[in-house]
Design a protein around this motif. Structure first.
Motif, mmCIF file in Angstrom:
data_model
loop_
_atom_site.group_PDB
_atom_site.id
_atom_site.type_symbol
_atom_site.label_atom_id
_atom_site.label_comp_id
_atom_site.label_asym_id
_atom_site.label_seq_id
_atom_site.Cartn_x
_atom_site.Cartn_y
_atom_site.Cartn_z
ATOM 1 N N ILE A 7 16.848 -4.213 3.646
ATOM 2 C CA ILE A 7 15.559 -4.225 2.949
ATOM 3 C C ILE A 7 15.755 -4.694 1.516
ATOM 4 O O ILE A 7 15.055 -5.582 1.025
ATOM 5 N N VAL A 8 16.743 -4.104 0.842
ATOM 6 C CA VAL A 8 16.994 -4.470 -0.550
ATOM 7 C C VAL A 8 17.437 -5.924 -0.646
ATOM 8 O O VAL A 8 16.958 -6.684 -1.495
ATOM 9 N N GLY A 9 18.301 -6.320 0.265
ATOM 10 C CA GLY A 9 18.806 -7.689 0.238
ATOM 11 C C GLY A 9 17.700 -8.695 0.448
ATOM 12 O O GLY A 9 17.603 -9.686 -0.267
ATOM 13 N N PHE A 10 16.833 -8.404 1.414
ATOM 14 C CA PHE A 10 15.759 -9.347 1.700
ATOM 15 C C PHE A 10 14.823 -9.467 0.505
ATOM 16 O O PHE A 10 14.345 -10.555 0.178
ATOM 17 N N ALA A 11 14.556 -8.340 -0.163
ATOM 18 C CA ALA A 11 13.646 -8.375 -1.314
ATOM 19 C C ALA A 11 14.344 -8.914 -2.562
ATOM 20 O O ALA A 11 13.705 -9.109 -3.593
ATOM 21 N N GLU A 12 15.634 -9.161 -2.480
ATOM 22 C CA GLU A 12 16.447 -9.671 -3.600
ATOM 23 C C GLU A 12 16.334 -8.775 -4.821
ATOM 24 O O GLU A 12 16.085 -9.222 -5.927
ATOM 25 N N ASN A 64 7.775 4.813 1.311
ATOM 26 C CA ASN A 64 6.945 3.873 2.057
ATOM 27 C C ASN A 64 7.387 3.771 3.506
ATOM 28 O O ASN A 64 6.574 3.637 4.411
ATOM 29 N N GLY A 65 8.696 3.883 3.717
ATOM 30 C CA GLY A 65 9.202 3.878 5.085
ATOM 31 C C GLY A 65 8.617 5.031 5.875
ATOM 32 O O GLY A 65 8.135 4.861 6.994
ATOM 33 N N ALA A 66 8.612 6.225 5.263
ATOM 34 C CA ALA A 66 8.066 7.395 5.952
ATOM 35 C C ALA A 66 6.577 7.201 6.222
ATOM 36 O O ALA A 66 6.077 7.547 7.292
ATOM 37 N N ILE A 67 5.870 6.637 5.251
ATOM 38 C CA ILE A 67 4.431 6.413 5.431
ATOM 39 C C ILE A 67 4.187 5.462 6.594
ATOM 40 O O ILE A 67 3.277 5.651 7.396
ATOM 41 N N LEU A 68 5.025 4.435 6.693
ATOM 42 C CA LEU A 68 4.842 3.456 7.760
ATOM 43 C C LEU A 68 5.439 3.923 9.078
ATOM 44 O O LEU A 68 5.359 3.225 10.078
ATOM 45 N N VAL A 89 5.655 -6.945 -4.587
ATOM 46 C CA VAL A 89 5.162 -7.468 -3.323
ATOM 47 C C VAL A 89 6.328 -7.748 -2.381
ATOM 48 O O VAL A 89 6.268 -7.475 -1.186
ATOM 49 N N ARG A 90 7.431 -8.265 -2.938
ATOM 50 C CA ARG A 90 8.611 -8.550 -2.126
ATOM 51 C C ARG A 90 9.141 -7.277 -1.498
ATOM 52 O O ARG A 90 9.465 -7.232 -0.309
ATOM 53 N N LEU A 91 9.205 -6.217 -2.322
ATOM 54 C CA LEU A 91 9.695 -4.943 -1.798
ATOM 55 C C LEU A 91 8.778 -4.454 -0.682
ATOM 56 O O LEU A 91 9.236 -4.041 0.384
ATOM 57 N N GLY A 92 7.464 -4.517 -0.944
ATOM 58 C CA GLY A 92 6.497 -4.059 0.056
ATOM 59 C C GLY A 92 6.642 -4.813 1.361
ATOM 60 O O GLY A 92 6.689 -4.212 2.439
ATOM 61 N N PHE A 93 6.745 -6.116 1.269
ATOM 62 C CA PHE A 93 6.865 -6.943 2.479
ATOM 63 C C PHE A 93 8.144 -6.599 3.228
ATOM 64 O O PHE A 93 8.158 -6.470 4.453
ATOM 65 N N ALA A 121 0.868 -1.167 0.000
ATOM 66 C CA ALA A 121 0.000 0.000 0.000
ATOM 67 C C ALA A 121 0.903 1.214 0.000
ATOM 68 O O ALA A 121 1.788 1.333 0.831
ATOM 69 N N GLY A 122 0.696 2.098 -0.955
ATOM 70 C CA GLY A 122 1.487 3.313 -0.968
ATOM 71 C C GLY A 122 2.744 3.219 -1.813
ATOM 72 O O GLY A 122 3.499 4.176 -1.872
ATOM 73 N N LEU A 123 2.994 2.075 -2.442
ATOM 74 C CA LEU A 123 4.107 2.028 -3.394
ATOM 75 C C LEU A 123 3.686 2.816 -4.627
ATOM 76 O O LEU A 123 2.539 2.740 -5.050
ATOM 77 N N VAL A 124 4.611 3.586 -5.191
ATOM 78 C CA VAL A 124 4.268 4.432 -6.323
ATOM 79 C C VAL A 124 5.036 3.951 -7.549
ATOM 80 O O VAL A 124 6.262 3.864 -7.529
ATOM 81 N N GLY A 125 4.302 3.634 -8.605
ATOM 82 C CA GLY A 125 4.879 3.018 -9.793
ATOM 83 C C GLY A 125 5.953 3.831 -10.468
ATOM 84 O O GLY A 125 6.917 3.287 -10.991
ATOM 85 N N ASP A 126 5.800 5.150 -10.459
ATOM 86 C CA ASP A 126 6.744 5.979 -11.192
ATOM 87 C C ASP A 126 8.065 6.173 -10.460
ATOM 88 O O ASP A 126 9.032 6.640 -11.045
ATOM 89 N N LEU A 127 8.077 5.861 -9.178
ATOM 90 C CA LEU A 127 9.314 6.049 -8.427
ATOM 91 C C LEU A 127 10.171 4.791 -8.488
ATOM 92 O O LEU A 127 9.662 3.691 -8.671
ATOM 93 N N THR A 128 11.465 4.968 -8.294
ATOM 94 C CA THR A 128 12.354 3.817 -8.312
ATOM 95 C C THR A 128 12.224 3.046 -7.002
ATOM 96 O O THR A 128 11.620 3.524 -6.042
#
Lengths: 420, 272
Positions: free
Chosen positions: A134-139, A116-120, A157-161, A101-108
């Motif tokens: 975070i990056v490592g876990f999401a591969e 998303n971190g700030a939102i959460l 979804v991996r990034l979000g999780f 929720a809150g991931l934005v398609g146009d952003l990297t």
């Protein structure tokens, strides 16, 4: 000292469309002038719910669709307010109501982690520190500077999780997000969840339909039914009750298995008319006991003669794990059949399955293994503990195999053998 | 009020990140990027200058393009932040339904986002000032205060409007149209001095003149635009008599609007 207290909470929703400005103004006028107005009956998504949760508890919430699970989570996460009653939450809540929720398609990917971190509610300093994790876990090391609209849905979804589980909160609220991504990643997600729960001792509330997963990680399960908490207690007990209820509902749907049973695949030259389950005593039944025989009677009609047909009878779980399949091809009992009505009787002499609710699968194939008739989830098959003591069975496992146990005392050479 | 400020401080980081997101997203796949922010005020300025050459408007000793651009800067900032603020809650429906943080973050972020475009317009203003060989004075220091007041004025509309927009989307569509029409009622095309002369000096509306002038200045934008032009171009203090009615109105409206927003907030997730 409970960390979450829910007192007499009721949540009502207005059914139907939002009223137009005209109707609202009109009703307001009627109210002012004391005329009766048309009240629409509200729908009670939650009805007088009471419970409290202690710090460190892992609470699963289960229930059929529309029982009020998601509504309850929304109230706990402060996204929506109860119509009456009160909710007290002491501590920071991290809602994982929907991964991404809150991931934005146009952003990297990188930008999304900060956003998303700030939102959460993760501070920038914390994100910087956890960024590589975070990056490592999401591969996603190679894709982190690509806009995420170019990601596959699994990657998103991996990034979000990965971001969401980095939130340092006292309470974690999770809605059906445990199973995301491919199998390997699902495994990682489960491990992450379990480490959050067991090692960090967070209070967790999980809503889900995957009862087996919930039973495994929860310390307490609540069963919601039409907005009420109908059961609240140990995961095994409550999940058991839920399974039984689900089973009863399924059985109710499958009372008539006479009349033509629709195939899900195959040709129209075969019509299956009747399927019966017969237990050890030769009675029609809904199943059998563990290590007891089960006989399946199938009545069908065929328009054309069948040369050496093959019949496959199988059992699968509600999530389509095919635990058992037998075929008449292996003993090679394949008589030619004339056009007309036939009955085939398949006796499974020893069901090696643990007590659970399974479903029946049936396939008819011709001699070249072309599918003539196929259906799964035809009717429920209930395997009970039978002559065994259900409390002595291990908690997990689907298949039961006869075993022998030996206990040796190694130093003096004498042996102590016990057979089962 | 203390509570509001405390909330804003606590969520300042989120506010910044969301504003940064809004700015980045708006211009991400545009070749000209953020340069688009200046298109609207520049074109309007050119049109007004063109119109002015047909209908004489007395702009005093200041070049008309400069005068009208200085009016357009606060006006467009107000108009866009109010419109954007009104749409902000509905525009973030996915977040409203999934995550909780104080909902006033959305209108505030929308307004703050517009500050970035405002900054770019200031660069253009500086360019125009160089072109017309205009030397700014110390009175420029008033600008942040005027902008802050404009933000409060925009929020008075944005809070209530955003809450209404959740229930009736008409709001989000109607407001920008309404505001662009209202532009002609504000001293954007002509200086406020003209209105003042007509009503206060010449008493053009007879005994109603003074009342009409007060009503006219009750609109905060009249005072804001005049003050902005005064401190930037005329090297003089803002005309406080023109500002007071507007300030009183904002001081009453803003708390009401905010209270209305907070009351409606609990149902956003259910209705949106």
């Amino acid at each position: 000292m409970p960390i979450i207290e829910v007192n007499h909470v009721t949540k009502e929703y207005q059914l139907g469309q939002l009223q137009s400005l005209k109707t609202t103004a009109f009703n307001q006028w009627r109210r002012l002038t004391g005329q009766p107005i048309e009240e629409r009956a509200p729908f009670k998504a939650l009805d007088d719910v009471n419970f409290s949760i202690e710090p460190g508890e892992v609470v699963g919430i289960i229930g059929h669709n529309g029982a009020g699970k998601s509504t309850l989570l929304k109230l706990l996460a402060n996204i929506s307010k109860p119509s009456s009653g009160s909710i007290t939450v002491k501590g920071k809540v991290a809602p994982l109501i929907e991964v991404g929720a809150g991931l934005v398609g146009d952003l990297t990917g990188r930008e999304n982690i900060y956003l998303n971190g700030a939102i959460l509610g993760i501070s920038k300093v914390q994100i910087k520190r956890k960024f590589d994790d975070i990056v490592g876990f999401a591969e996603l090391e190679d894709f982190i500077d690509t806009p995420i609209k170019r990601y596959s849905s699994g990657m998103q979804v991996r990034l979000g999780f990965s971001i969401a589980t980095s939130v340092e909160s006292d309470i974690l609220i999770v809605d059906e997000v445990l199973a995301v991504g491919d199998l390997t990643f699902q495994q990682k997600c489960m491990e992450r969840m379990e480490s959050l729960i067991k090692r960090e001792g967070r209070t967790v509330i999980i809503v889900g339909h995957n009862i087996r997963q919930l039973e495994r990680i929860c310390s307490r399960v609540m069963l919601l039914d039409h907005g009420h908490v109908s059961q609240d207690g140990s995961p095994r007990k409550v999940c058991g009750i839920f399974f039984r209820e689900a089973q009863e509902r399924t059985l109710a749907r499958h009372t008539h298995l006479e009349g033509e049973i629709t195939s899900q695949q195959g040709t129209s030259s075969i019509r299956v008319k009747k399927i019966e389950l017969i237990n050890e005593k030769g009675e029609r039944s809904e199943g059998t006991g563990m290590h007891e025989p089960l006989t399946v009677h199938v009545s069908f009609e065929c328009d054309k003669p069948m040369v050496r047909p093959e019949f496959v009878v199988g059992l699968h779980t509600s999530d389509f794990v095919h635990v058992l399949s037998v075929s008449n091809a292996l003993p090679d009992i394949r008589p030619n059949l004339e056009a007309g009505s036939h009955q085939v009787i398949c006796r499974l002499s020893d069901i090696p399955l643990r007590p659970f609710s399974y479903s029946l699968r049936l396939a008819l194939l011709d001699q070249y293994r072309q599918m003539l008739w196929y259906a799964e989830n035809i009717m429920p098959v209930l395997v009970t503990a039978g002559r065994y003591d259900v409390t002595k069975l291990p908690e997990v496992g689907l298949v039961d195999v006869p075993t022998t146990w030996h206990f040796h005392s190694v130093d003096d050479g004498s042996s102590n053998t016990q057979n089962n | 009020m203390v509570f509001v400020v405390k909330n804003i401080v606590e969520y300042l980081e989120l506010l910044t990140v969301l504003a940064w997101k809004n700015v980045t997203l708006r211009y991400k796949q545009a070749y000209l990027g953020i340069a688009w922010a200046v298109v609207k005020p520049l074109t309007l300025m050119l049109i007004f200058t063109l119109v002015k050459s047909f209908v004489g408007i007395d702009s005093g000793n200041i070049a008309y393009p400069l005068l009208t651009f200085a009016a357009l800067i606060p006006w467009i900032f107000f108009q866009e932040s109010a419109s954007e603020g009104v749409r902000s809650v509905v525009g973030n429906a996915n977040l409203i339904k999934k995550i909780y943080f104080p909902r006033e973050i959305f209108p505030i972020t929308a307004v703050v986002t517009k500050l970035v475009e405002l900054g770019i317009n200031f660069i253009i203003l500086a360019g125009l000032m160089i072109w017309f060989q205009f030397i700014p004075s110390m009175y420029m220091l008033w600008v942040p205060i005027i902008i802050f007041y404009t933000i409060l004025a925009a929020l008075s509309i944005a809070f209530a409007g955003a809450a209404i927009n959740v229930y009736y989307r008409d709001m989000g569509t109607a407001l920008p149209v309404l505001l662009s029409l209202l532009m002609y009622a504000y001293p954007v095309i002509y200086p406020l001095q003209l209105v003042k002369d007509k009503l206060l000096e010449q008493q053009a509306a007879g005994e109603w003149s003074n009342l009409l002038y007060t009503l006219y200045t009750l609109n905060p934008l009249a005072g804001i635009i005049e003050a902005f032009q005064s401190v930037v171009l005329r090297n003089q203090l803002p005309d406080l008599t023109a500002m007071v009615p507007g300030i009183i109105l904002v001081a009453i409206l803003l708390p009401l609007s905010y209270a209305f927003f907070k009351r409606a907030e609990s149902y956003f997730a259910d209705v949106i």
